[in-house]
Design a protein around this motif. Structure first.
Motif, mmCIF file in Angstrom:
data_model
loop_
_atom_site.group_PDB
_atom_site.id
_atom_site.type_symbol
_atom_site.label_atom_id
_atom_site.label_comp_id
_atom_site.label_asym_id
_atom_site.label_seq_id
_atom_site.Cartn_x
_atom_site.Cartn_y
_atom_site.Cartn_z
ATOM 1 N N ASP A 7 0.829 -1.198 0.000
ATOM 2 C CA ASP A 7 0.000 0.000 0.000
ATOM 3 C C ASP A 7 0.866 1.253 0.000
ATOM 4 N N ASN A 8 0.684 2.068 -1.020
ATOM 5 C CA ASN A 8 1.429 3.319 -1.067
ATOM 6 C C ASN A 8 0.535 4.511 -0.726
ATOM 7 N N GLY A 9 -0.668 4.227 -0.212
ATOM 8 C CA GLY A 9 -1.572 5.293 0.193
ATOM 9 C C GLY A 9 -2.394 5.866 -0.946
ATOM 10 N N SER A 10 -2.340 5.244 -2.103
ATOM 11 C CA SER A 10 -3.073 5.772 -3.251
ATOM 12 C C SER A 10 -4.565 5.491 -3.121
ATOM 13 N N ARG A 11 -5.335 6.220 -3.898
ATOM 14 C CA ARG A 11 -6.796 6.023 -3.918
ATOM 15 C C ARG A 11 -7.137 4.598 -4.336
ATOM 16 N N ASP A 12 -6.408 4.044 -5.317
ATOM 17 C CA ASP A 12 -6.657 2.675 -5.773
ATOM 18 C C ASP A 12 -6.434 1.663 -4.659
ATOM 19 N N ASP A 13 -5.388 1.872 -3.833
ATOM 20 C CA ASP A 13 -5.126 0.966 -2.719
ATOM 21 C C ASP A 13 -6.269 1.014 -1.702
ATOM 22 N N THR A 14 -6.754 2.203 -1.421
ATOM 23 C CA THR A 14 -7.860 2.363 -0.470
ATOM 24 C C THR A 14 -9.117 1.703 -1.006
ATOM 25 N N LEU A 15 -9.402 1.895 -2.285
ATOM 26 C CA LEU A 15 -10.581 1.259 -2.887
ATOM 27 C C LEU A 15 -10.465 -0.258 -2.849
ATOM 28 N N GLN A 16 -9.264 -0.782 -3.093
ATOM 29 C CA GLN A 16 -9.090 -2.233 -3.046
ATOM 30 C C GLN A 16 -9.329 -2.756 -1.633
ATOM 31 N N GLN A 17 -8.843 -2.045 -0.627
ATOM 32 C CA GLN A 17 -9.078 -2.468 0.753
ATOM 33 C C GLN A 17 -10.572 -2.480 1.057
ATOM 34 N N LEU A 18 -11.301 -1.485 0.578
ATOM 35 C CA LEU A 18 -12.750 -1.456 0.788
ATOM 36 C C LEU A 18 -13.421 -2.630 0.081
ATOM 37 N N ARG A 19 -13.001 -2.919 -1.156
ATOM 38 C CA ARG A 19 -13.560 -4.061 -1.888
ATOM 39 C C ARG A 19 -13.301 -5.374 -1.149
ATOM 40 N N ASP A 20 -12.133 -5.487 -0.538
ATOM 41 C CA ASP A 20 -11.790 -6.699 0.203
ATOM 42 C C ASP A 20 -12.706 -6.898 1.401
ATOM 43 N N HIS A 21 -13.220 -5.807 1.982
ATOM 44 C CA HIS A 21 -14.064 -5.911 3.170
ATOM 45 C C HIS A 21 -15.548 -6.047 2.855
ATOM 46 N N VAL A 22 -15.976 -5.781 1.633
ATOM 47 C CA VAL A 22 -17.392 -5.855 1.283
ATOM 48 C C VAL A 22 -17.986 -7.239 1.525
ATOM 49 N N PRO A 23 -17.324 -8.330 1.137
ATOM 50 C CA PRO A 23 -17.927 -9.642 1.419
ATOM 51 C C PRO A 23 -18.174 -9.866 2.915
ATOM 52 N N HIS A 24 -17.278 -9.368 3.757
ATOM 53 C CA HIS A 24 -17.454 -9.531 5.199
ATOM 54 C C HIS A 24 -18.678 -8.761 5.682
ATOM 55 N N ALA A 25 -18.850 -7.555 5.149
ATOM 56 C CA ALA A 25 -20.015 -6.749 5.519
ATOM 57 C C ALA A 25 -21.293 -7.416 5.033
ATOM 58 N N ARG A 26 -21.266 -8.007 3.854
ATOM 59 C CA ARG A 26 -22.449 -8.721 3.334
ATOM 60 C C ARG A 26 -22.798 -9.910 4.216
ATOM 61 N N ALA A 27 -21.794 -10.662 4.624
ATOM 62 C CA ALA A 27 -22.037 -11.822 5.491
ATOM 63 C C ALA A 27 -22.623 -11.374 6.822
ATOM 64 N N PHE A 28 -22.062 -10.340 7.398
ATOM 65 C CA PHE A 28 -22.525 -9.810 8.677
ATOM 66 C C PHE A 28 -23.985 -9.350 8.554
ATOM 67 N N ALA A 29 -24.291 -8.634 7.471
ATOM 68 C CA ALA A 29 -25.662 -8.164 7.252
ATOM 69 C C ALA A 29 -26.616 -9.333 6.982
ATOM 70 N N ALA A 30 -26.146 -10.330 6.247
ATOM 71 C CA ALA A 30 -26.998 -11.468 5.893
ATOM 72 C C ALA A 30 -27.469 -12.255 7.107
ATOM 73 N N ILE A 31 -26.666 -12.273 8.158
ATOM 74 C CA ILE A 31 -27.073 -13.029 9.353
ATOM 75 C C ILE A 31 -27.724 -12.134 10.406
ATOM 76 N N GLY A 32 -27.887 -10.857 10.077
ATOM 77 C CA GLY A 32 -28.555 -9.949 11.005
ATOM 78 C C GLY A 32 -27.650 -9.295 12.020
ATOM 79 N N GLY A 33 -26.326 -9.362 11.804
ATOM 80 C CA GLY A 33 -25.397 -8.715 12.717
ATOM 81 C C GLY A 33 -25.326 -9.387 14.075
#
Length: 102
Positions: A7-33
């Motif tokens: 990670d060099n702090g670029s916008r692309d790196d930040t977006l990739q980190q967010l994309r990496d966390h989306v499946p986790h957020a979907r799983a958490f939401a799918a089970i009702g938190g």
């Protein structure tokens, strides 16, 4: 978010980190938190068991660390010990009834 070695702090790196966390957020939401029946103890067990029931996979990360701001949780006292023991026993009983005794 913690930066990786690549990670060099670029916008692309930040977006990739967010994309990496989306499946986790979907799983958490799918089970009702978080289930409000669990307090202080067994929340992680409940989350993993409900995620498995919903078809998600839970993975143990032994290198993970949790940090408490200020470096501590509750000051020791008879009251605090009682409250912790109460919630541990209560959450344990709920988990056993829900997941072991079927």
């Amino acid at each position: 978010m913690r930066r990786s070695r690549r990670d060099n702090g670029s916008r692309d790196d930040t977006l990739q980190q967010l994309r990496d966390h989306v499946p986790h957020a979907r799983a958490f939401a799918a089970i009702g938190g978080f289930d409000p029946a669990f307090f202080l103890y067994y929340e992680d067990d409940d989350l993993c068991l409900r995620m498995q029931e919903a078809g998600w996979r839970c993975v143990l990360q032994p290198a993970a660390r949790a940090l408490h701001p200020g470096g501590a949780s509750s000051a020791p006292s008879v009251r605090t010990t009682f409250i912790k023991q109460f919630h541990y026993a209560r959450s344990r009983q709920i988990a056993l009834q829900r997941y072991v005794s079927g």
